[in-house]
Design a protein around this motif. Structure first.
Motif, PDB file in Angstrom:
ATOM      1  N   ASP A 274      -9.131  -0.117   6.636  1.00  0.00           N
ATOM      2  CA  ASP A 274      -8.449  -1.030   7.554  1.00  0.00           C
ATOM      3  C   ASP A 274      -8.830  -2.470   7.241  1.00  0.00           C
ATOM      4  O   ASP A 274      -7.984  -3.362   7.211  1.00  0.00           O
ATOM      5  CB  ASP A 274      -8.824  -0.717   9.014  1.00  0.00           C
ATOM      6  CG  ASP A 274      -8.281   0.635   9.462  1.00  0.00           C
ATOM      7  OD1 ASP A 274      -7.507   1.247   8.686  1.00  0.00           O
ATOM      8  OD2 ASP A 274      -8.623   1.066  10.566  1.00  0.00           O
TER       9      ASP A 274
ATOM     10  N   ALA B 140     -10.315  -7.034  18.227  1.00  0.00           N
ATOM     11  CA  ALA B 140      -9.392  -7.567  19.238  1.00  0.00           C
ATOM     12  C   ALA B 140      -8.311  -6.531  19.557  1.00  0.00           C
ATOM     13  O   ALA B 140      -7.918  -6.347  20.714  1.00  0.00           O
ATOM     14  CB  ALA B 140      -8.771  -8.873  18.756  1.00  0.00           C
ATOM     15  N   GLY B 141      -7.848  -5.842  18.530  1.00  0.00           N
ATOM     16  CA  GLY B 141      -6.845  -4.806  18.743  1.00  0.00           C
ATOM     17  C   GLY B 141      -7.407  -3.620  19.509  1.00  0.00           C
ATOM     18  O   GLY B 141      -6.749  -3.053  20.384  1.00  0.00           O
TER      19      GLY B 141
ATOM     20  N   GLU C  66      -5.099  -7.142  27.833  1.00  0.00           N
ATOM     21  CA  GLU C  66      -3.737  -7.358  28.324  1.00  0.00           C
ATOM     22  C   GLU C  66      -3.664  -7.226  29.846  1.00  0.00           C
ATOM     23  O   GLU C  66      -2.701  -7.656  30.466  1.00  0.00           O
ATOM     24  CB  GLU C  66      -2.728  -6.433  27.635  1.00  0.00           C
ATOM     25  CG  GLU C  66      -2.781  -5.003  28.095  1.00  0.00           C
ATOM     26  CD  GLU C  66      -1.732  -4.118  27.421  1.00  0.00           C
ATOM     27  OE1 GLU C  66      -1.020  -4.588  26.522  1.00  0.00           O
ATOM     28  OE2 GLU C  66      -1.637  -2.951  27.819  1.00  0.00           O
TER      29      GLU C  66
ATOM     30  N   PHE D 262       0.811  -1.222   0.000  1.00  0.00           N
ATOM     31  CA  PHE D 262       0.000   0.000   0.000  1.00  0.00           C
ATOM     32  C   PHE D 262       0.844   1.270   0.000  1.00  0.00           C
ATOM     33  O   PHE D 262       1.887   1.338   0.638  1.00  0.00           O
ATOM     34  CB  PHE D 262      -0.905   0.018   1.234  1.00  0.00           C
ATOM     35  CG  PHE D 262      -2.093  -0.897   1.148  1.00  0.00           C
ATOM     36  CD1 PHE D 262      -1.918  -2.271   1.028  1.00  0.00           C
ATOM     37  CD2 PHE D 262      -3.395  -0.393   1.184  1.00  0.00           C
ATOM     38  CE1 PHE D 262      -3.009  -3.129   0.955  1.00  0.00           C
ATOM     39  CE2 PHE D 262      -4.495  -1.230   1.115  1.00  0.00           C
ATOM     40  CZ  PHE D 262      -4.303  -2.599   0.992  1.00  0.00           C
TER      41      PHE D 262
ATOM     42  N   GLU E  83      -7.502  -4.502  23.056  1.00  0.00           N
ATOM     43  CA  GLU E  83      -6.243  -5.038  23.572  1.00  0.00           C
ATOM     44  C   GLU E  83      -5.786  -4.385  24.883  1.00  0.00           C
ATOM     45  O   GLU E  83      -5.354  -5.073  25.802  1.00  0.00           O
ATOM     46  CB  GLU E  83      -5.160  -4.918  22.481  1.00  0.00           C
ATOM     47  CG  GLU E  83      -3.726  -5.087  22.929  1.00  0.00           C
ATOM     48  CD  GLU E  83      -3.366  -6.510  23.325  1.00  0.00           C
ATOM     49  OE1 GLU E  83      -4.141  -7.419  23.009  1.00  0.00           O
ATOM     50  OE2 GLU E  83      -2.314  -6.687  23.954  1.00  0.00           O
TER      51      GLU E  83
ATOM     52  N   MET F 218     -10.136  -9.067  14.021  1.00  0.00           N
ATOM     53  CA  MET F 218      -8.789  -8.665  14.402  1.00  0.00           C
ATOM     54  C   MET F 218      -8.774  -7.187  14.810  1.00  0.00           C
ATOM     55  O   MET F 218      -8.114  -6.810  15.782  1.00  0.00           O
ATOM     56  CB  MET F 218      -7.820  -8.923  13.251  1.00  0.00           C
ATOM     57  CG  MET F 218      -6.389  -8.602  13.614  1.00  0.00           C
ATOM     58  SD  MET F 218      -5.213  -9.153  12.366  1.00  0.00           S
ATOM     59  CE  MET F 218      -4.776 -10.762  13.000  1.00  0.00           C
ATOM     60  N   ILE F 219      -9.508  -6.367  14.089  1.00  0.00           N
ATOM     61  CA  ILE F 219      -9.561  -4.948  14.428  1.00  0.00           C
ATOM     62  C   ILE F 219     -10.189  -4.757  15.813  1.00  0.00           C
ATOM     63  O   ILE F 219      -9.707  -3.970  16.628  1.00  0.00           O
ATOM     64  CB  ILE F 219     -10.329  -4.165  13.341  1.00  0.00           C
ATOM     65  CG1 ILE F 219      -9.497  -4.151  12.057  1.00  0.00           C
ATOM     66  CG2 ILE F 219     -10.632  -2.736  13.800  1.00  0.00           C
ATOM     67  CD1 ILE F 219     -10.248  -3.696  10.823  1.00  0.00           C
TER      68      ILE F 219
ATOM     69  N   GLU G  26      -4.274  -0.532  15.619  1.00  0.00           N
ATOM     70  CA  GLU G  26      -3.860  -0.508  17.020  1.00  0.00           C
ATOM     71  C   GLU G  26      -4.132  -1.852  17.692  1.00  0.00           C
ATOM     72  O   GLU G  26      -5.122  -2.517  17.397  1.00  0.00           O
ATOM     73  CB  GLU G  26      -4.634   0.582  17.780  1.00  0.00           C
ATOM     74  CG  GLU G  26      -4.225   2.008  17.438  1.00  0.00           C
ATOM     75  CD  GLU G  26      -2.914   2.419  18.096  1.00  0.00           C
ATOM     76  OE1 GLU G  26      -2.391   1.643  18.930  1.00  0.00           O
ATOM     77  OE2 GLU G  26      -2.423   3.510  17.766  1.00  0.00           O
ATOM     78  N   GLY G  27      -3.252  -2.213  18.592  1.00  0.00           N
ATOM     79  CA  GLY G  27      -3.533  -3.365  19.456  1.00  0.00           C
ATOM     80  C   GLY G  27      -3.248  -4.726  18.837  1.00  0.00           C
ATOM     81  O   GLY G  27      -3.417  -5.740  19.495  1.00  0.00           O
TER      82      GLY G  27
ATOM     83  N   LEU H 167      -6.770 -12.369   5.223  1.00  0.00           N
ATOM     84  CA  LEU H 167      -7.849 -12.593   6.190  1.00  0.00           C
ATOM     85  C   LEU H 167      -9.197 -12.354   5.518  1.00  0.00           C
ATOM     86  O   LEU H 167      -9.339 -11.400   4.753  1.00  0.00           O
ATOM     87  CB  LEU H 167      -7.720 -11.632   7.384  1.00  0.00           C
ATOM     88  CG  LEU H 167      -6.749 -12.029   8.487  1.00  0.00           C
ATOM     89  CD1 LEU H 167      -5.314 -11.922   8.015  1.00  0.00           C
ATOM     90  CD2 LEU H 167      -6.963 -11.143   9.691  1.00  0.00           C
TER      91      LEU H 167
ATOM     92  N   TYR I  69      -7.220  -3.583   4.023  1.00  0.00           N
ATOM     93  CA  TYR I  69      -5.785  -3.827   4.218  1.00  0.00           C
ATOM     94  C   TYR I  69      -5.552  -5.252   4.738  1.00  0.00           C
ATOM     95  O   TYR I  69      -4.722  -5.993   4.220  1.00  0.00           O
ATOM     96  CB  TYR I  69      -5.226  -2.800   5.200  1.00  0.00           C
ATOM     97  CG  TYR I  69      -3.733  -2.871   5.409  1.00  0.00           C
ATOM     98  CD1 TYR I  69      -2.849  -2.431   4.425  1.00  0.00           C
ATOM     99  CD2 TYR I  69      -3.202  -3.349   6.604  1.00  0.00           C
ATOM    100  CE1 TYR I  69      -1.477  -2.485   4.625  1.00  0.00           C
ATOM    101  CE2 TYR I  69      -1.827  -3.401   6.811  1.00  0.00           C
ATOM    102  CZ  TYR I  69      -0.970  -2.960   5.817  1.00  0.00           C
ATOM    103  OH  TYR I  69       0.387  -3.008   6.023  1.00  0.00           O
ATOM    104  N   LEU I  70      -6.303  -5.617   5.759  1.00  0.00           N
ATOM    105  CA  LEU I  70      -6.126  -6.954   6.335  1.00  0.00           C
ATOM    106  C   LEU I  70      -6.588  -8.045   5.371  1.00  0.00           C
ATOM    107  O   LEU I  70      -5.973  -9.102   5.271  1.00  0.00           O
ATOM    108  CB  LEU I  70      -6.893  -7.067   7.658  1.00  0.00           C
ATOM    109  CG  LEU I  70      -6.427  -6.110   8.764  1.00  0.00           C
ATOM    110  CD1 LEU I  70      -7.226  -6.353  10.033  1.00  0.00           C
ATOM    111  CD2 LEU I  70      -4.942  -6.261   9.046  1.00  0.00           C
TER     112      LEU I  70
ATOM    113  N   GLN J   6      -5.922 -23.863  26.311  1.00  0.00           N
ATOM    114  CA  GLN J   6      -6.489 -23.261  25.106  1.00  0.00           C
ATOM    115  C   GLN J   6      -7.293 -24.283  24.315  1.00  0.00           C
ATOM    116  O   GLN J   6      -8.338 -23.986  23.778  1.00  0.00           O
ATOM    117  CB  GLN J   6      -5.378 -22.660  24.250  1.00  0.00           C
ATOM    118  CG  GLN J   6      -4.867 -21.377  24.876  1.00  0.00           C
ATOM    119  CD  GLN J   6      -3.731 -20.773  24.093  1.00  0.00           C
ATOM    120  OE1 GLN J   6      -3.112 -21.438  23.280  1.00  0.00           O
ATOM    121  NE2 GLN J   6      -3.442 -19.524  24.348  1.00  0.00           N
TER     122      GLN J   6
END
Lengths: 318, 477
Positions: free
Chosen positions: B426, B446-447, B454, A120, B450, B443-444, A127-128, B435, B429-430, B5
């Protein structure tokens, strides 16, 4: 249709050789209908490096996005195809009738699974999500998808699982059969990062979040190196790079071709990167189509003389 | 790690949240008007001392006297909540008074239920004590001996009433959450049952988190567990509460109460991952009182439920006390998740930080409703509030209502709020990396959460992420 065939590419790795073909591609902005591509013909073979140049607004980035399946564009005419030159894809057998794929029928992730990669111009910041987690997930998703695409009957897919033969250790936890495990992946990633002269700490950073412009571009090349595409389209990978990083990135791009056998379609405004990544073919895009193609000398001529002469030549002959 | 897990993966299928056990309830209060007689019956069944009965009856009178809350701006619709419809108290048909402390003593049926929730796995992983509420009774509790040696108490709240009356009498719904606080606190005070009691003596650090896993398992029943945590001077403890409820055809009411006393220079962390079935009204009152130099931390994940109203609050009573709030909320179709935080700065040099993340999808609504109160004289106090909302589509809603009442001028106040839709660029992009659309969005998300996951122990982080994935796949009803 003008066909641009490259020199016979030498097979340098296990990568699947493929040919990406744009055939009379017409596309417009989905919202509003502004026409951008007006019949693009182009072929990129694994192992070749192509440079796509042209003034702002000529359709270079749109070409890249349409190849990858960006939802903001609608293809009104023409085709984007990938031809796989092998009967096997990372251990997955490819039946004859599945050698050619019309990418326009496929989702972006399916295109990725068939070996298309888009670097790109403005990579997204997520983020994250750590680099290492993201890339391992992406690699495994790609392998899964690939299997699904070629899944003729159930038996073959299972066989493929075993053939892929990724080693996993019980310590790695979350690994399914046929997936690349954490430990194995970390090895792959460190090696590729070293090649690109990237700091090891990048693996734990969030995807592009707070990266400098140069770091983002380096990261695009890293992702290509890990995902091992058959054809990588790199959209202005050289913009915003200082000279040191330009060299790192160029080394990475050359490795994609020389070590992995990938085909490269490099979109750029500048001769500078072409001094490091010598193109086999140079194409000039004007008003939504390829106006002129040539070899590396063509890019050097552009550097000296600009695009006016191409424009004049194109519209005189037209 | 690995086996844990695997176990979570095995158990995180849809059926995990849909199973429902036939129950032979030994005792169930009759459906009908909630009156004194019912309360006396509950209290009698528990062999409670007179003072607890008195408190229940006083709370009942307050409950009847208070109007249903309807006047908050944009509050969730509670018109379907009818206490009469709820059988308030059911205990499982287990021959027990007090608790079972060996897993093998539990009936198979109950073990099976806990298996599906992954409880034994957490136990195997030596996460110290596991208290699990099945129906309204704590049937399984375990605590490591070395805690007992240090004087740490972790038991069923009902048992604490019998065994530790002085501690309970002093702290139970008195200064922290009095029944008069709100209508559902009053209801809770009248019919509470089960829950956990945690006492950590002066200077003692409980190294591993204390865990309790609650769930409801009977149609039309309410859950009114009470948790009381007392951390004396210079002590430290991390309490984890997790909730998961199976699906029901009728509505459920959950109205828990949590009271935390943080002594001087003590440190308490209270973490919860809640996942109520989509017909549950989740109306809780959670509060902490924090003495000087003490630290209170609230970490909440609010999933599921039809409507949730939950605003853990902290009263920073002593000089230099600190509060940290981390909350995450997820609202899918038909859900109204109204959560937030309240902090009262009542002493100088107090400090609070609030970090809130919310996700709404398919027409769901999340709302951050918060209050920061800084009293006159609470100089050099500071507060920082950050609310981020992520919306999946144009049908979903996210609101932010951060109220501030600042009476003191020498304070440092920071507030930041972002509301955004999940970015198409976004996602693309993934996707371009392999994906698929759903995985990219997951994933977005989860981020996005995060910073919260954490903070959680690994099992709960995995659990929370899996719950969100299931929500996003739409496989939870």
């Amino acid at each position: 249709m003008e066909t641009i065939m490259g020199v016979t590419s030498q097979r340098v790795s296990d990568r699947t050789m493929a040919r990406l073909e744009l055939d009379d591609l017409h596309a417009e902005v989905a919202e509003g209908g502004e026409k951008i591509l007006d019949g693009v013909d182009l072929e990129v073979q694994s192992g070749e490096i192509h440079a796509l140049m042209g003034p702002n607004g000529s359709g270079k980035s749109t070409t890249a996005k349409v190849i990858a399946g960006h939802p903001a564009y609608e293809v009104t005419e023409g085709a984007v195809r990938i031809h796989l030159d092998e009967d096997e894809f990372d251990g997955v057998e490819i039946p004859d009738e599945m050698r050619t794929w019309d990418l326009l029928d496929l989702e972006p992730n399916e295109r990725a699974a068939l070996g298309v990669f888009l670097g790109f111009q403005y990579p997204a910041e997520i983020e994250g999500v750590t680099m290492v987690n993201f890339l391992r997930t992406a690699l495994n998703a790609k392998l899964d998808e690939r299997e699904e695409l070629f899944e003729d009957d159930e038996g073959e897919a299972e066989e493929a699982d075993e053939d892929a033969g990724y080693e996993t250790s019980p310590m790695e936890g979350d690994v399914e059969e046929g997936e690349v495990g954490v430990a194995e992946f970390q090895e792959i990633m460190s090696e590729k990062m070293e090649q690109l002269d990237m700091d090891a700490e990048f693996a734990q950073r969030y995807l592009n979040a707070g990266f400098s412009g140069g770091e983002k571009k380096q990261n695009e090349v890293l992702q290509a190196a890990i995902l091992e595409p058959s054809v990588a389209v790199l959209d202005e990978i050289d913009s915003g790079l200082d000279i040191d990083r330009l060299q790192d990135v160029s080394t990475g791009i050359n490795a994609l071709r020389d070590e992995q056998g990938a085909g490269i379609l490099q979109i750029t405004h500048y001769q500078r990167i072409l001094d490091y990544v010598e193109p086999d073919h140079v194409h000039i895009m004007l008003d939504g189509k390829i106006a002129k193609s040539g070899d590396a000398d063509l890019a050097r001529k552009l550097e000296d003389e600009g695009y006016d002469w191409v424009r004049e030549e194109t519209y005189e002959t037209a | 790690m690995s086996s844990d897990q695997d176990h979570l993966r095995e158990t995180d299928s849809e059926k995990r949240f849909e199973f429902k056990k036939e129950q032979n309830a030994a005792f169930a209060a009759e459906k009908g008007e909630l009156d004194e007689e019912t309360i006396r019956l509950i209290s009698e069944d528990k062999d409670e001392p007179e003072w607890m009965l008195e408190r229940r009856l006083r709370a009942l009178r307050q409950f009847h006297a208070m109007p249903m809350p309807t006047d908050w701006p944009s509050q969730p619709d509670l018109s379907e909540v009818d206490v009469k419809e709820i059988v308030p108290y059911i205990r499982p048909d287990v021959d027990m008074r007090g608790s079972v402390d060996d897993w093998t003593e539990l009936p198979d049926e109950i073990k099976d239920t806990f298996d599906k929730l992954g409880i034994p796995e957490a136990e195997k992983n030596a996460l110290s004590g596991v208290g699990a509420q099945y129906e309204s009774e704590v049937v399984y509790q375990n605590m490591q001996e070395r805690w007992e040696e240090k004087g740490v108490i972790f038991c069923n709240m009902d048992k604490a009433v019998q065994d530790h009356p002085e501690l309970v009498k002093e702290h139970f719904m008195t200064s922290c959450v009095p029944p008069s606080d709100n209508k559902f606190a009053a209801l809770h005070g009248a019919i509470w049952s089960g829950g956990s009691f945690v006492y950590v003596p002066e200077g003692v650090t409980v190294e591993m988190p204390i865990q309790a896993y609650f769930r409801m398992n009977s149609e039309g029943m309410g859950q009114f567990e009470h948790t009381l945590i007392i951390a004396e001077e210079n002590s430290e403890v991390h309490y984890i509460e997790g909730c998961s409820a199976p699906q029901y055809s009728k509505f459920n009411l959950h109205s828990g109460g949590v009271e935390v006393f943080v002594g001087e220079n003590a440190h308490v962390q209270y973490s919860t991952v809640q996942n109520w079935s989509k017909n549950t009204y989740n109306l809780n009152t959670k509060r902490a009182i924090c003495e000087s130099e003490g630290t209170m931390e609230w970490i909440s994940g609010s999933m599921g439920s039809k409507a949730t109203m939950l605003y853990p609050s902290t009263i920073l009573k002593g000089r230099g006390a600190t509060d940290n709030h981390i909350t995450i909320a997820f609202a899918g179709e038909g859900q109204d998740i109204d959560t937030g935080a309240k902090v009262y700065h009542n002493a100088p040099d107090t400090k609070s930080t609030i970090e809130s993340k919310s996700i709404s999808k398919d027409g769901g609504r999340t709302n951050y409703r918060g209050l920061i109160h800084i009293s006159d004289g609470a100089e050099n106090s500071s507060t920082s509030v950050e609310c981020d909302a992520l919306m999946f589509d144009n049908e979903s809603t996210s609101d932010t209502m951060p109220y501030m009442e600042i009476e003191e001028s020498k304070v440092d106040v920071a507030h930041e709020a972002t509301v955004g839709k999940i970015g198409d660029e976004d996602v693309f992009y993934l996707q371009s990396r392999g994906l698929d659309d759903d995985d990219a969005k997951q994933m977005i998300v989860a981020g996005f959460i995060e910073p919260i996951t954490e903070e959680l122990p690994i099992e709960y982080a995995v659990e929370l992420n899996r719950l969100i994935e299931l929500e996003m796949e739409g496989s939870l009803g």
